[in-house]
Motif scaffolding. Structure first.
Motif, PDB file in Angstrom:
ATOM      1  N   VAL A  94      84.750 -14.071 -13.913  1.00  0.00           N
ATOM      2  CA  VAL A  94      85.833 -15.006 -14.187  1.00  0.00           C
ATOM      3  C   VAL A  94      85.223 -16.374 -14.443  1.00  0.00           C
ATOM      4  CG1 VAL A  94      87.876 -16.131 -13.222  1.00  0.00           C
ATOM      5  CG2 VAL A  94      87.483 -13.700 -12.796  1.00  0.00           C
ATOM      6  N   PRO A  95      85.560 -17.022 -15.562  1.00  0.00           N
ATOM      7  CA  PRO A  95      84.951 -18.322 -15.887  1.00  0.00           C
ATOM      8  C   PRO A  95      85.094 -19.326 -14.757  1.00  0.00           C
ATOM      9  CG  PRO A  95      86.259 -17.515 -17.730  1.00  0.00           C
ATOM     10  CD  PRO A  95      86.539 -16.594 -16.574  1.00  0.00           C
ATOM     11  N   ASP A  96      84.000 -20.047 -14.475  1.00  0.00           N
ATOM     12  CA  ASP A  96      84.018 -21.064 -13.416  1.00  0.00           C
ATOM     13  C   ASP A  96      85.105 -22.097 -13.679  1.00  0.00           C
ATOM     14  OD1 ASP A  96      81.926 -19.873 -12.138  1.00  0.00           O
ATOM     15  OD2 ASP A  96      80.398 -21.188 -12.980  1.00  0.00           O
ATOM     16  N   GLY A  97      85.891 -22.383 -12.641  1.00  0.00           N
ATOM     17  CA  GLY A  97      86.902 -23.431 -12.734  1.00  0.00           C
ATOM     18  C   GLY A  97      88.129 -23.043 -13.523  1.00  0.00           C
ATOM     19  N   ALA A  98      88.205 -21.817 -14.014  1.00  0.00           N
ATOM     20  CA  ALA A  98      89.343 -21.403 -14.830  1.00  0.00           C
ATOM     21  C   ALA A  98      90.444 -20.835 -13.944  1.00  0.00           C
ATOM     22  CB  ALA A  98      88.914 -20.374 -15.861  1.00  0.00           C
ATOM     23  N   ALA A  99      91.693 -21.241 -14.217  1.00  0.00           N
ATOM     24  CA  ALA A  99      92.849 -20.687 -13.517  1.00  0.00           C
ATOM     25  C   ALA A  99      93.351 -19.499 -14.332  1.00  0.00           C
ATOM     26  CB  ALA A  99      93.930 -21.739 -13.343  1.00  0.00           C
ATOM     27  N   VAL A 100      92.709 -18.355 -14.143  1.00  0.00           N
ATOM     28  CA  VAL A 100      93.017 -17.160 -14.923  1.00  0.00           C
ATOM     29  C   VAL A 100      94.254 -16.485 -14.342  1.00  0.00           C
ATOM     30  CG1 VAL A 100      92.174 -14.897 -15.630  1.00  0.00           C
ATOM     31  CG2 VAL A 100      90.614 -16.849 -15.570  1.00  0.00           C
ATOM     32  N   SER A 101      95.221 -16.188 -15.211  1.00  0.00           N
ATOM     33  CA  SER A 101      96.440 -15.536 -14.759  1.00  0.00           C
ATOM     34  C   SER A 101      96.414 -14.060 -15.126  1.00  0.00           C
ATOM     35  CB  SER A 101      97.678 -16.202 -15.388  1.00  0.00           C
ATOM     36  OG  SER A 101      97.922 -15.696 -16.689  1.00  0.00           O
ATOM     37  N   VAL A 102      97.382 -13.307 -14.608  1.00  0.00           N
ATOM     38  CA  VAL A 102      97.458 -11.879 -14.907  1.00  0.00           C
ATOM     39  C   VAL A 102      97.908 -11.632 -16.343  1.00  0.00           C
ATOM     40  CG1 VAL A 102      97.877 -11.268 -12.500  1.00  0.00           C
ATOM     41  CG2 VAL A 102      99.822 -11.719 -14.018  1.00  0.00           C
ATOM     42  N   PHE A 103      98.285 -12.693 -17.046  1.00  0.00           N
ATOM     43  CA  PHE A 103      98.714 -12.570 -18.444  1.00  0.00           C
ATOM     44  C   PHE A 103      97.583 -12.872 -19.433  1.00  0.00           C
ATOM     45  CE2 PHE A 103     102.468 -13.696 -15.924  1.00  0.00           C
ATOM     46  CZ  PHE A 103     103.306 -12.638 -16.227  1.00  0.00           C
ATOM     47  N   ASP A 104      96.402 -13.250 -18.920  1.00  0.00           N
ATOM     48  CA  ASP A 104      95.258 -13.571 -19.781  1.00  0.00           C
ATOM     49  C   ASP A 104      94.486 -12.303 -20.130  1.00  0.00           C
ATOM     50  OD1 ASP A 104      95.829 -16.297 -19.820  1.00  0.00           O
ATOM     51  OD2 ASP A 104      94.683 -16.674 -17.985  1.00  0.00           O
ATOM     52  N   GLY A 105      95.123 -11.440 -20.928  1.00  0.00           N
ATOM     53  CA  GLY A 105      94.530 -10.147 -21.235  1.00  0.00           C
ATOM     54  C   GLY A 105      93.280 -10.211 -22.076  1.00  0.00           C
ATOM     55  N   GLU A 106      93.030 -11.367 -22.733  1.00  0.00           N
ATOM     56  CA  GLU A 106      91.814 -11.490 -23.543  1.00  0.00           C
ATOM     57  C   GLU A 106      90.562 -11.644 -22.691  1.00  0.00           C
ATOM     58  OE1 GLU A 106      93.167 -15.635 -22.648  1.00  0.00           O
ATOM     59  OE2 GLU A 106      94.121 -13.730 -23.182  1.00  0.00           O
ATOM     60  N   ILE A 107      90.740 -11.932 -21.408  1.00  0.00           N
ATOM     61  CA  ILE A 107      89.609 -12.040 -20.489  1.00  0.00           C
ATOM     62  C   ILE A 107      89.347 -10.660 -19.898  1.00  0.00           C
ATOM     63  CG2 ILE A 107      88.799 -13.076 -18.327  1.00  0.00           C
ATOM     64  CD1 ILE A 107      90.381 -15.560 -19.038  1.00  0.00           C
ATOM     65  N   PRO A 108      88.156 -10.099 -20.064  1.00  0.00           N
ATOM     66  CA  PRO A 108      87.891  -8.725 -19.627  1.00  0.00           C
ATOM     67  C   PRO A 108      88.252  -8.448 -18.166  1.00  0.00           C
ATOM     68  CG  PRO A 108      86.109  -9.482 -21.035  1.00  0.00           C
ATOM     69  CD  PRO A 108      86.989 -10.672 -20.793  1.00  0.00           C
ATOM     70  N   ALA A 109      88.050  -9.419 -17.275  1.00  0.00           N
ATOM     71  CA  ALA A 109      88.376  -9.205 -15.866  1.00  0.00           C
ATOM     72  C   ALA A 109      89.833  -8.822 -15.681  1.00  0.00           C
ATOM     73  CB  ALA A 109      88.061 -10.456 -15.057  1.00  0.00           C
ATOM     74  N   LEU A 118      98.000  -3.498 -13.927  1.00  0.00           N
ATOM     75  CA  LEU A 118      98.257  -4.740 -14.652  1.00  0.00           C
ATOM     76  C   LEU A 118      99.749  -4.941 -14.894  1.00  0.00           C
ATOM     77  CD1 LEU A 118      97.024  -7.198 -15.964  1.00  0.00           C
ATOM     78  CD2 LEU A 118      96.666  -5.870 -18.057  1.00  0.00           C
ATOM     79  N   GLU A 119     100.448  -3.873 -15.223  1.00  0.00           N
ATOM     80  CA  GLU A 119     101.888  -3.993 -15.470  1.00  0.00           C
ATOM     81  C   GLU A 119     102.628  -4.402 -14.197  1.00  0.00           C
ATOM     82  OE1 GLU A 119     106.029  -2.873 -15.606  1.00  0.00           O
ATOM     83  OE2 GLU A 119     104.532  -1.785 -14.426  1.00  0.00           O
ATOM     84  N   ALA A 120     102.239  -3.815 -13.060  1.00  0.00           N
ATOM     85  CA  ALA A 120     102.868  -4.174 -11.788  1.00  0.00           C
ATOM     86  C   ALA A 120     102.563  -5.622 -11.415  1.00  0.00           C
ATOM     87  CB  ALA A 120     102.387  -3.222 -10.695  1.00  0.00           C
ATOM     88  N   LEU A 121     101.337  -6.052 -11.655  1.00  0.00           N
ATOM     89  CA  LEU A 121     100.956  -7.436 -11.358  1.00  0.00           C
ATOM     90  C   LEU A 121     101.774  -8.422 -12.181  1.00  0.00           C
ATOM     91  CD1 LEU A 121      97.057  -7.132 -11.162  1.00  0.00           C
ATOM     92  CD2 LEU A 121      98.553  -7.949  -9.322  1.00  0.00           C
ATOM     93  N   ARG A 122     101.994  -8.104 -13.440  1.00  0.00           N
ATOM     94  CA  ARG A 122     102.738  -9.026 -14.304  1.00  0.00           C
ATOM     95  C   ARG A 122     104.197  -9.107 -13.907  1.00  0.00           C
ATOM     96  NH1 ARG A 122      99.667  -7.550 -20.098  1.00  0.00           N
ATOM     97  NH2 ARG A 122      97.877  -8.951 -19.698  1.00  0.00           N
ATOM     98  N   ARG A 123     104.773  -7.990 -13.504  1.00  0.00           N
ATOM     99  CA  ARG A 123     106.157  -8.042 -13.031  1.00  0.00           C
ATOM    100  C   ARG A 123     106.254  -8.871 -11.751  1.00  0.00           C
ATOM    101  NH1 ARG A 123     108.260  -3.876 -11.055  1.00  0.00           N
ATOM    102  NH2 ARG A 123     106.524  -2.380 -11.091  1.00  0.00           N
ATOM    103  N   ALA A 124     105.314  -8.654 -10.842  1.00  0.00           N
ATOM    104  CA  ALA A 124     105.313  -9.411  -9.585  1.00  0.00           C
ATOM    105  C   ALA A 124     105.077 -10.891  -9.840  1.00  0.00           C
ATOM    106  CB  ALA A 124     104.251  -8.861  -8.652  1.00  0.00           C
ATOM    107  N   ALA A 125     104.147 -11.207 -10.745  1.00  0.00           N
ATOM    108  CA  ALA A 125     103.833 -12.610 -11.037  1.00  0.00           C
ATOM    109  C   ALA A 125     105.043 -13.324 -11.635  1.00  0.00           C
ATOM    110  CB  ALA A 125     102.644 -12.693 -11.979  1.00  0.00           C
ATOM    111  N   THR A 126     105.795 -12.638 -12.487  1.00  0.00           N
ATOM    112  CA  THR A 126     106.987 -13.240 -13.090  1.00  0.00           C
ATOM    113  C   THR A 126     108.013 -13.584 -12.021  1.00  0.00           C
ATOM    114  OG1 THR A 126     106.633 -12.042 -15.171  1.00  0.00           O
ATOM    115  CG2 THR A 126     108.851 -12.880 -14.750  1.00  0.00           C
ATOM    116  N   ASP A 127     108.230 -12.671 -11.095  1.00  0.00           N
ATOM    117  CA  ASP A 127     109.197 -12.927 -10.020  1.00  0.00           C
ATOM    118  C   ASP A 127     108.678 -13.984  -9.043  1.00  0.00           C
ATOM    119  OD1 ASP A 127     110.822 -11.043 -11.181  1.00  0.00           O
ATOM    120  OD2 ASP A 127     110.296  -9.441  -9.772  1.00  0.00           O
TER     121      ASP A 127
END
Length: 239
Positions: A94-109, A118-127
């Motif tokens: 994960v890039p240093d200092g980056a606030a990576v969200s569960v919606f940043d699918g372009e980041i391999p992590a 991933l689908e469950a994480l995105r639903r939970a994150a939205t709520d």
């Protein structure tokens, strides 16, 4: 002037001179004492602040943190690994200092996590955002090389393979390498998941890792299973 008067006149100046001398000496002593008190008042006292003491004690025993979290320094993450010149985003770093969200699918992590997780994480994150809570991915999918590097670092930090196993799995057993685990931060996001995650099938697996979540679909109906104290109790780690 008779002899008696002359004798009295000659003896009077001595007491006056003595009194004047005593007065001058008293003024000098008073001035000296006043000067000492002023110097003492103006000199700063040397004390040990509580903050410096606590800082020293806290560094002697580092607090647990997610292995490979974005707060890890560049020197810890990007060191050479076997067969590779360096470790980078393609390994799940994960890039240093980056606030990576569960919606940043372009980041391999994030993008290489198992689709169901991933689908469950995105639903939970939205709520969770509706409650003012934002998820941050501290670590997600990892390459075997990256996992091996984290394990080596843990052995160096904790002093033995056995102690390191409480925090970092091998590349062969890690749920991060298979894309089935994610480390969520900050604290309020992990706390939100600990209360609401079962409704999405997201469960904390290890009691000592409040940030580590995996998908357990049955949890939607039955609730999350009992947590292991740490990864060494997980049968998957004995493969």
């Amino acid at each position: 002037m008779n002899q008696r008067t002359s004798r009295a006149a000659s003896t009077h100046p001595a007491p006056r001179i003595a009194l004047v001398g005593l007065a001058i000496l008293g003024v000098m002593i008073a001035a000296f004492l006043m000067r000492r008190s002023l110097v003492a008042a103006s000199s700063p006292a040397i004390t040990t602040s509580p903050s410096s003491t606590s800082s020293t004690s806290s560094t002697s025993s580092p607090s647990p943190r997610p292995p490979g979290a974005a707060s890890t320094t560049t020197s810890e993450v990007h060191r050479p690994a076997e067969g590779k010149t360096s470790l980078g985003e393609d390994d799940g770093v994960v890039p240093d200092g980056a606030a990576v969200s569960v919606f940043d699918g372009e980041i391999p992590a994030v993008g290489r996590l198992a689709p169901g997780l991933l689908e469950a994480l995105r639903r939970a994150a939205t709520d969770a955002e509706a409650d003012g809570v934002r998820f941050r991915v501290d670590s997600g999918w990892r390459s075997p090389e990256y996992q091996q590097r984290l394990l080596q670092d843990a052995v160096a930090e904790y002093g033995s393979q056995e102690a390191a196993a409480r925090w970092v799995a091998t590349p062969q057993t890690s749920a991060h390498v298979s894309g089935d685990a994610v480390d969520i931060g900050p604290f309020d996001a992990a706390a939100w998941l600990s209360h609401h995650g079962a409704a999405y099938g997201l469960c904390q697996i290890y009691a000592n890792e409040s940030w580590h979540y995996e998908l357990r679909p049955d949890a939607v109906r039955d609730g999350c299973p009992r947590m292991y104290a740490d990864p060494t109790e997980d049968p998957r780690m004995r493969q």
